[in-house]
Design a protein around this motif. Structure first.
Motif: not given
Length: 132
Positions: A80-83, A105-114, A38-42
């Protein structure tokens, strides 16, 4: 150093977040097919935090699994936000990044985004070990 170059590419993806507009299409990609909670990160936390930060509705699509969309589909995304890619090898993660970057296409990941969404001080602490 490859890690520093990769992190720099992922950092560049953060720069587009403040320029996103209502209805812009972004993708959140996970390389695995885990059971979502229910609280999935992605699928829950990242969309909610983006909405709270930007105050707009984004058109968010999810990409799950080892297959990646074709070029014509990828061109639709502003970001695009990648795991972290722990379920695929680094060669496959780098191939995905190269595909996205060749399409601009710009990309980042979960850790940097959070970290970015948590504030400037948090992001600086996260980037410090890489000298970024």
């Amino acid at each position: 150093d490859v890690v520093k170059q990769t992190n720099r590419k992922m950092m560049d993806g953060l720069k587009v977040i403040s320029a996103l507009h209502e209805g812009d299409k972004i993708a959140i990609a996970e390389a695995c097919n885990h059971n979502r909670t229910c609280e999935d990160i992605g699928t829950v936390q990242i969309p909610r935090r983006l909405k709270n930060r930007l105050g707009i509705n984004l058109d968010i699509e999810f990409i799950f699994g080892r297959e990646f969309p074709p070029e014509d589909k990828l061109r639709e995304y502003k970001l695009l936000i990648h795991c972290g890619g722990c379920m695929i090898d680094s060669q496959k993660v780098n191939a995905r990044m190269d595909d996205l970057l060749s399409l601009t296409i710009p990309i980042t990941n979960y850790g940097l985004l959070l970290s970015y969404l948590s504030g400037e001080d948090t992001l600086k602490r996260v980037l410090k070990p890489w000298g970024l």
